[in-house]
Design an enzyme around this catalytic site. Structure first.
Site, PDB file in Angstrom:
ATOM      1  N   CYS A 160     -40.537  23.280 -28.441  1.00  0.00           N
ATOM      2  CA  CYS A 160     -39.399  23.099 -29.355  1.00  0.00           C
ATOM      3  C   CYS A 160     -39.656  21.877 -30.226  1.00  0.00           C
ATOM      4  CB  CYS A 160     -38.120  22.978 -28.555  1.00  0.00           C
ATOM      5  SG  CYS A 160     -37.742  24.548 -27.774  1.00  0.00           S
ATOM      6  N   CYS A 182     -33.175  23.662 -31.320  1.00  0.00           N
ATOM      7  CA  CYS A 182     -32.529  22.589 -30.572  1.00  0.00           C
ATOM      8  C   CYS A 182     -31.199  23.024 -29.951  1.00  0.00           C
ATOM      9  CB  CYS A 182     -32.309  21.404 -31.511  1.00  0.00           C
ATOM     10  SG  CYS A 182     -31.597  19.995 -30.694  1.00  0.00           S
TER      11      CYS A 182
HETATM   12  O1  LIG Z   1     -37.203  19.975 -25.797  1.00  0.00           O
HETATM   13  C1  LIG Z   1     -36.510  21.007 -25.914  1.00  0.00           C
HETATM   14  C2  LIG Z   1     -36.913  22.232 -25.397  1.00  0.00           C
HETATM   15  C3  LIG Z   1     -36.116  23.302 -25.577  1.00  0.00           C
HETATM   16  N1  LIG Z   1     -34.941  23.217 -26.238  1.00  0.00           N
HETATM   17  C4  LIG Z   1     -34.098  24.438 -26.375  1.00  0.00           C
HETATM   18  C5  LIG Z   1     -33.911  25.038 -27.729  1.00  0.00           C
HETATM   19  C6  LIG Z   1     -33.586  26.491 -27.404  1.00  0.00           C
HETATM   20  O2  LIG Z   1     -32.207  26.598 -27.057  1.00  0.00           O
HETATM   21  C7  LIG Z   1     -34.434  26.754 -26.174  1.00  0.00           C
HETATM   22  C8  LIG Z   1     -35.766  27.380 -26.515  1.00  0.00           C
HETATM   23  O3  LIG Z   1     -35.591  28.665 -26.962  1.00  0.00           O
HETATM   24  P1  LIG Z   1     -36.472  29.356 -28.106  1.00  0.00           P
HETATM   25  O4  LIG Z   1     -36.023  30.794 -28.049  1.00  0.00           O
HETATM   26  O5  LIG Z   1     -37.910  29.219 -27.723  1.00  0.00           O
HETATM   27  O6  LIG Z   1     -36.132  28.691 -29.397  1.00  0.00           O
HETATM   28  O7  LIG Z   1     -34.657  25.474 -25.604  1.00  0.00           O
HETATM   29  C9  LIG Z   1     -34.510  22.004 -26.736  1.00  0.00           C
HETATM   30  O8  LIG Z   1     -33.429  21.877 -27.323  1.00  0.00           O
HETATM   31  N2  LIG Z   1     -35.329  20.946 -26.574  1.00  0.00           N
END
Ligand SMILES: O=c1ccn([C@H]2C[C@H](O)[C@@H](COP(=O)(O)O)O2)c(=O)[nH]1
Ligand SMILES: Nc1nc(=O)c2c([nH]1)NC[C@@H]1CN(c3ccc(C(=O)N[C@@H](CCC(=O)O)C(=O)O)cc3)CN21
Length: 283
Positions: A160, A182
């Protein structure tokens, strides 16, 4: 803290509902947020409108710095944040690349410390940046990138926060960090701490003053099952002043971070906060 609350308010007032296929949930979403942290003044961007588990966030950062790829190694440092993605994600559980329980695959730190080169061998992006900065060099490419689309299928989650770009102006070090996605109630609470601490640590081990850390976010969202708690509980509270982060001054090199540093080498001074809120987590 004000910029965090302003972003939450903006999502609630102007956000669009977006269906997310991976989690099966809807997210209230805005595009583009620019946050700044004053590392020079040690204004530690810790959320005060609920209890923040900052040690867990720094443990995650230390795990990335060490190139960890296993949730058990993260637990040993003091954070359980990778347990669910490593062990409860059906796509990843079915992947032939998963090496067993707790394996996260080729994510984050693995890319940062051991990027596979097509002509053989691995590239240590973090070591290159540290070596340059220690010599006062900024070649305008002091970048650590975790984003390796050719290996997404070999990891449990795409990164992310995917790029960290360091810059030197005289003897002051700056950091610009980029985040594609995020989770504002849960993830951002941690990511703010990580961007701030990464700059503070890199300045300390490369012998520079820390300046400002810039945090650029593309898709900022609140999951549907988090909305009520954010709108009706957290946003009703008034923030307290920023605390300070104290880092053991004996940490002097990347080797130190890789070998003996623990969460006991970090303390937070003057952390006044409202009571904890448990937000739902989506895998
Ligand atoms: O450091 C981080 C790691 C993950 N996230 C959040 C953002 C999303 O809600 C999910 C990841 O989902 P994707 O479908 O791969 O976008 O995890 C975060 O905020 N910060
Ligand atoms: N949906 C989602 N949101 C995220 O923020 C996120 C992911 N997935 N997957 C990868 C990492 C893991 N991260 C996480 C995972 C869990 C918490 C969490 O549960 N935080 C609680 C308690 C933390 C603790 O007790 O240590 C919190 O209240 O902040 C935070 C960030 C950030 N990332």
């Amino acid at each position: 803290m004000k910029q965090y609350l302003a972003l939450c308010q903006r999502i609630i007032e102007q956000g669009h509902w977006v269906e997310n296929k991976r989690t099966g949930k809807r997210c209230l979403t805005v595009i583009n947020a620019d946050l700044e942290y004053q590392v020079a003044a040690n204004e530690f961007p810790l959320i005060t409108t609920r209890k923040s588990y900052w040690k867990s966030a720094i443990a995650e950062l230390l795990g990335y710095i060490r190139g960890y790829s296993n949730a058990a190694d993260f637990r040993a440092l003091g954070t359980k944040t990778w347990d669910a993605n490593a062990n409860d994600n059906t796509d990843w559980l079915a992947s032939p690349h998963r090496k067993g329980p707790d394996d996260m695959g080729r994510v984050y730190g693995v890319q940062g410390r051991a990027w596979s080169k097509p002509d053989g061998g691995v590239l240590d992006q973090l070591q290159k940046v540290v070596d340059d900065l220690q010599q006062g060099i900024d070649d305008r490419g002091e970048i650590i990138s975790f984003y390796n689309p050719g290996e997404f299928h070999m990891g449990c989650l795409r990164p992310c926060m995917h790029t960290h770009n360091f810059s030197l102006l005289g003897d002051t070090l700056y950091l610009t960090s980029y985040q594609r996605s995020c989770d504002v109630p849960l993830g951002l609470n941690f990511n703010q701490v990580q961007v701030f601490t990464f700059l503070a640590l890199m300045a300390q081990i490369t012998g520079h003053k820390a300046g400002v850390a810039y945090h650029k976010i593309v898709n900022a969202h609140i999951y549907e099952d988090q909305l009520e708690l954010m709108r009706d509980v957290q946003l009703k509270r008034s923030p307290f002043p920023s605390p300070k982060l104290l880092i053991n001054p004996e940490i002097k090199s990347l080797k130190d971070l890789e070998t003996w540093v623990t969460m006991d080498d970090f303390t937070v001074e003057g952390y006044q906060h409202h009571e904890a809120i448990q937000y739902p987590f989506s895998v």
